[in-house]
Design a protein around this motif. Sequence first.
Motif, PDB file in Angstrom:
ATOM      1  N   VAL A 114      67.440 128.982  68.606  1.00  0.00           N
ATOM      2  CA  VAL A 114      68.389 127.942  69.020  1.00  0.00           C
ATOM      3  C   VAL A 114      67.860 127.266  70.285  1.00  0.00           C
ATOM      4  O   VAL A 114      67.428 127.948  71.228  1.00  0.00           O
ATOM      5  CB  VAL A 114      69.788 128.542  69.291  1.00  0.00           C
ATOM      6  CG1 VAL A 114      70.730 127.466  69.804  1.00  0.00           C
ATOM      7  CG2 VAL A 114      70.348 129.190  68.045  1.00  0.00           C
ATOM      8  N   GLU A 115      67.909 125.946  70.316  1.00  0.00           N
ATOM      9  CA  GLU A 115      67.503 125.209  71.511  1.00  0.00           C
ATOM     10  C   GLU A 115      68.699 125.054  72.452  1.00  0.00           C
ATOM     11  O   GLU A 115      69.786 124.653  72.029  1.00  0.00           O
ATOM     12  CB  GLU A 115      66.973 123.819  71.141  1.00  0.00           C
ATOM     13  CG  GLU A 115      66.539 123.013  72.357  1.00  0.00           C
ATOM     14  CD  GLU A 115      66.190 121.575  72.024  1.00  0.00           C
ATOM     15  OE1 GLU A 115      65.979 120.779  72.976  1.00  0.00           O
ATOM     16  OE2 GLU A 115      66.134 121.239  70.827  1.00  0.00           O
ATOM     17  N   ILE A 116      68.501 125.372  73.713  1.00  0.00           N
ATOM     18  CA  ILE A 116      69.567 125.218  74.717  1.00  0.00           C
ATOM     19  C   ILE A 116      69.555 123.775  75.204  1.00  0.00           C
ATOM     20  O   ILE A 116      68.569 123.316  75.791  1.00  0.00           O
ATOM     21  CB  ILE A 116      69.366 126.174  75.899  1.00  0.00           C
ATOM     22  CG1 ILE A 116      69.390 127.621  75.415  1.00  0.00           C
ATOM     23  CG2 ILE A 116      70.453 125.963  76.951  1.00  0.00           C
ATOM     24  CD1 ILE A 116      68.993 128.628  76.460  1.00  0.00           C
TER      25      ILE A 116
ATOM     26  N   LEU B 261      67.037 131.859  81.086  1.00  0.00           N
ATOM     27  CA  LEU B 261      66.981 130.676  80.242  1.00  0.00           C
ATOM     28  C   LEU B 261      67.390 129.427  81.014  1.00  0.00           C
ATOM     29  O   LEU B 261      68.157 129.512  81.980  1.00  0.00           O
ATOM     30  CB  LEU B 261      67.890 130.848  79.024  1.00  0.00           C
ATOM     31  CG  LEU B 261      67.543 132.004  78.066  1.00  0.00           C
ATOM     32  CD1 LEU B 261      68.674 132.223  77.074  1.00  0.00           C
ATOM     33  CD2 LEU B 261      66.228 131.716  77.340  1.00  0.00           C
ATOM     34  N   SER B 262      66.910 128.286  80.574  1.00  0.00           N
ATOM     35  CA  SER B 262      67.303 127.003  81.162  1.00  0.00           C
ATOM     36  C   SER B 262      67.336 125.956  80.060  1.00  0.00           C
ATOM     37  O   SER B 262      66.947 126.215  78.914  1.00  0.00           O
ATOM     38  CB  SER B 262      66.330 126.606  82.270  1.00  0.00           C
ATOM     39  OG  SER B 262      65.010 126.510  81.759  1.00  0.00           O
ATOM     40  N   VAL B 263      67.816 124.770  80.415  1.00  0.00           N
ATOM     41  CA  VAL B 263      67.923 123.682  79.433  1.00  0.00           C
ATOM     42  C   VAL B 263      66.538 123.351  78.869  1.00  0.00           C
ATOM     43  O   VAL B 263      65.566 123.223  79.611  1.00  0.00           O
ATOM     44  CB  VAL B 263      68.549 122.425  80.081  1.00  0.00           C
ATOM     45  CG1 VAL B 263      68.505 121.241  79.115  1.00  0.00           C
ATOM     46  CG2 VAL B 263      69.988 122.705  80.496  1.00  0.00           C
ATOM     47  N   GLY B 264      66.458 123.236  77.531  1.00  0.00           N
ATOM     48  CA  GLY B 264      65.200 122.933  76.861  1.00  0.00           C
ATOM     49  C   GLY B 264      64.497 124.158  76.326  1.00  0.00           C
ATOM     50  O   GLY B 264      63.580 124.039  75.509  1.00  0.00           O
ATOM     51  N   ASP B 265      64.930 125.347  76.778  1.00  0.00           N
ATOM     52  CA  ASP B 265      64.307 126.583  76.301  1.00  0.00           C
ATOM     53  C   ASP B 265      64.758 126.915  74.883  1.00  0.00           C
ATOM     54  O   ASP B 265      65.831 126.501  74.429  1.00  0.00           O
ATOM     55  CB  ASP B 265      64.656 127.758  77.211  1.00  0.00           C
ATOM     56  CG  ASP B 265      63.935 127.685  78.544  1.00  0.00           C
ATOM     57  OD1 ASP B 265      63.032 126.828  78.673  1.00  0.00           O
ATOM     58  OD2 ASP B 265      64.272 128.463  79.456  1.00  0.00           O
ATOM     59  N   GLN B 266      63.921 127.691  74.206  1.00  0.00           N
ATOM     60  CA  GLN B 266      64.263 128.199  72.883  1.00  0.00           C
ATOM     61  C   GLN B 266      64.856 129.594  73.065  1.00  0.00           C
ATOM     62  O   GLN B 266      64.230 130.478  73.637  1.00  0.00           O
ATOM     63  CB  GLN B 266      63.018 128.284  71.996  1.00  0.00           C
ATOM     64  CG  GLN B 266      63.291 128.537  70.526  1.00  0.00           C
ATOM     65  CD  GLN B 266      63.529 127.250  69.750  1.00  0.00           C
ATOM     66  OE1 GLN B 266      63.744 126.206  70.350  1.00  0.00           O
ATOM     67  NE2 GLN B 266      63.499 127.324  68.435  1.00  0.00           N
ATOM     68  N   MET B 267      66.063 129.777  72.621  1.00  0.00           N
ATOM     69  CA  MET B 267      66.751 131.066  72.726  1.00  0.00           C
ATOM     70  C   MET B 267      66.782 131.724  71.351  1.00  0.00           C
ATOM     71  O   MET B 267      67.104 131.087  70.343  1.00  0.00           O
ATOM     72  CB  MET B 267      68.180 130.861  73.239  1.00  0.00           C
ATOM     73  CG  MET B 267      69.029 132.113  73.288  1.00  0.00           C
ATOM     74  SD  MET B 267      70.681 131.782  73.969  1.00  0.00           S
ATOM     75  CE  MET B 267      71.380 130.712  72.690  1.00  0.00           C
ATOM     76  N   ILE B 268      66.442 132.996  71.313  1.00  0.00           N
ATOM     77  CA  ILE B 268      66.494 133.746  70.055  1.00  0.00           C
ATOM     78  C   ILE B 268      67.752 134.609  70.048  1.00  0.00           C
ATOM     79  O   ILE B 268      67.901 135.528  70.861  1.00  0.00           O
ATOM     80  CB  ILE B 268      65.247 134.637  69.868  1.00  0.00           C
ATOM     81  CG1 ILE B 268      63.970 133.799  69.901  1.00  0.00           C
ATOM     82  CG2 ILE B 268      65.346 135.409  68.545  1.00  0.00           C
ATOM     83  CD1 ILE B 268      63.877 132.769  68.805  1.00  0.00           C
TER      84      ILE B 268
END
Length: 497
Positions: A211-213, A180-187
């Motif tokens: 959730v947006e990182i 994951l990185s900034v701007g990714d959508q995390m489930i």
Amino acid sequence: MNFVKRALYSVARRKGKSILLFAVIFILGNVIAGAIAIQQSTQNVEKNIKKELGGLASIEIDYENNQDAFMSEDFKMEFLSEDLIKQVGESPYVKYYDYNITSWIETKTLKAATMEDFSNDESYITSQGFNIKGSNLPGILDAEEKIINVTEGKTFTQEDITKGNNVAVISSKVAEKNGLSVGDQMIIDQIGTQYTKEGTMNEVFKIDIPVEIIGIFEPTTVELEENKGNDGSTAAASDSENQYLSMEKMNTMYMPNKTVLEMNKTYTEKYIEKVPEEAEFLTTNEDEYYYTPVYVMNNADEVEAFKEETQPLLPELYTVRASTDQYDQIAGSMGSLSKISGYVVTIAVAAALLIISLVVLLFMRDRKHELGIYLSLGDKRGHVMGQIIIEMVIISGIALILSLLTGNFLGKVVSDALLNSDMLSTADTMMDGMVYYGGDSLGTTNLTNTDVMNSYKVEFSLGYIVTYLVVGMTTTLLSAVIPLLYILRLDPKKIMM
């Protein structure tokens, strides 16, 4: 002859008595100087370490002192209200504050950091879960206080806090493990589990939370000790504790309070639906959610005043805890040493007053004919008294200045011996090498008794010089009271008859 010159000639002529008085003051001065040096050094250690620990305070449930209340059948918990939290935050001692809703979630697909990420030892028991820490402060208090360092992205906006947007700041280790990185959508695939009668854990439902990182952080309070200690070389136990703290912090996600509150409500409602027999133990009432407020003081010296001001406002069973409490939990030897040095100063000053007064009084009795001649020749009693005071100031001044140097050295030797003795080291041996857990609200620290002991130094400081000279000279001058009263009672006619 001027009484000042008489005083100088008297000190020079009466070498034996001058040396005797010098020796008495010098010996007693060494004791006082050593004790003051020790006392100031212990106070400096406490002041410096508490300053490093920071001026953080939190309102928490006092489990330790209210165990009977928690065990009673009619026990009912009163929760902190947001109004009370904000009222306390208006204190003049508070720089800024935050209050958090916390949660722990278990996931199936989203990978958490494990102990294997910090050590090659495969014997550690790990769990696939995350600490969720809510925030009502856009900048995140842990970032403001340098407990974490946001290395990528940003923290929350006021809109995120107000609306409860699904945004999160996660650790670099979790981001790395899940790609994951900034701007990714995390489930966040939160699962609900239930213990069976056989003692096993069954999954009863799953909730997917998008959730947006917006940021990625690195912990700054705990040094990562990756792959260290496997050869059994240095501080293996301490390394394990540091690795555990690193894992706990890495598995923390920061989200707005409203977001965490909504997640908790959704989870609870789903759990009640799937496991209705446990509904009586759960609540979706927002007034019964537990907030943990954290207050940042203007400076660490104001913590105790804040405690005294805040404690009367709190509901029963609550107490104010501070980051500086960690010092009090660990540095028992410093407290003992400070008390001992305080007692020594008091006893030494009292002994000096008595001994110097008696010595000078005996000298006055031997000189009564000399003093009687001065008075019979018309000299004022004030001049005679001034002569005696000047004599004492000259002798004591030299003795005090010399004992200033030797007393400092004596204080260092004595304090080192006491700190290494069984008298002060028994309790500290139990605490040494242990990491103090101050609760997540106040962070964690690997402050140990060894750190405190290493910070202890007997130094030749300006504060020590001024304090000792003031105490020493005041003691000497007070010792002159009885001899001066003797002069006032002198009758030159009777003396000369």
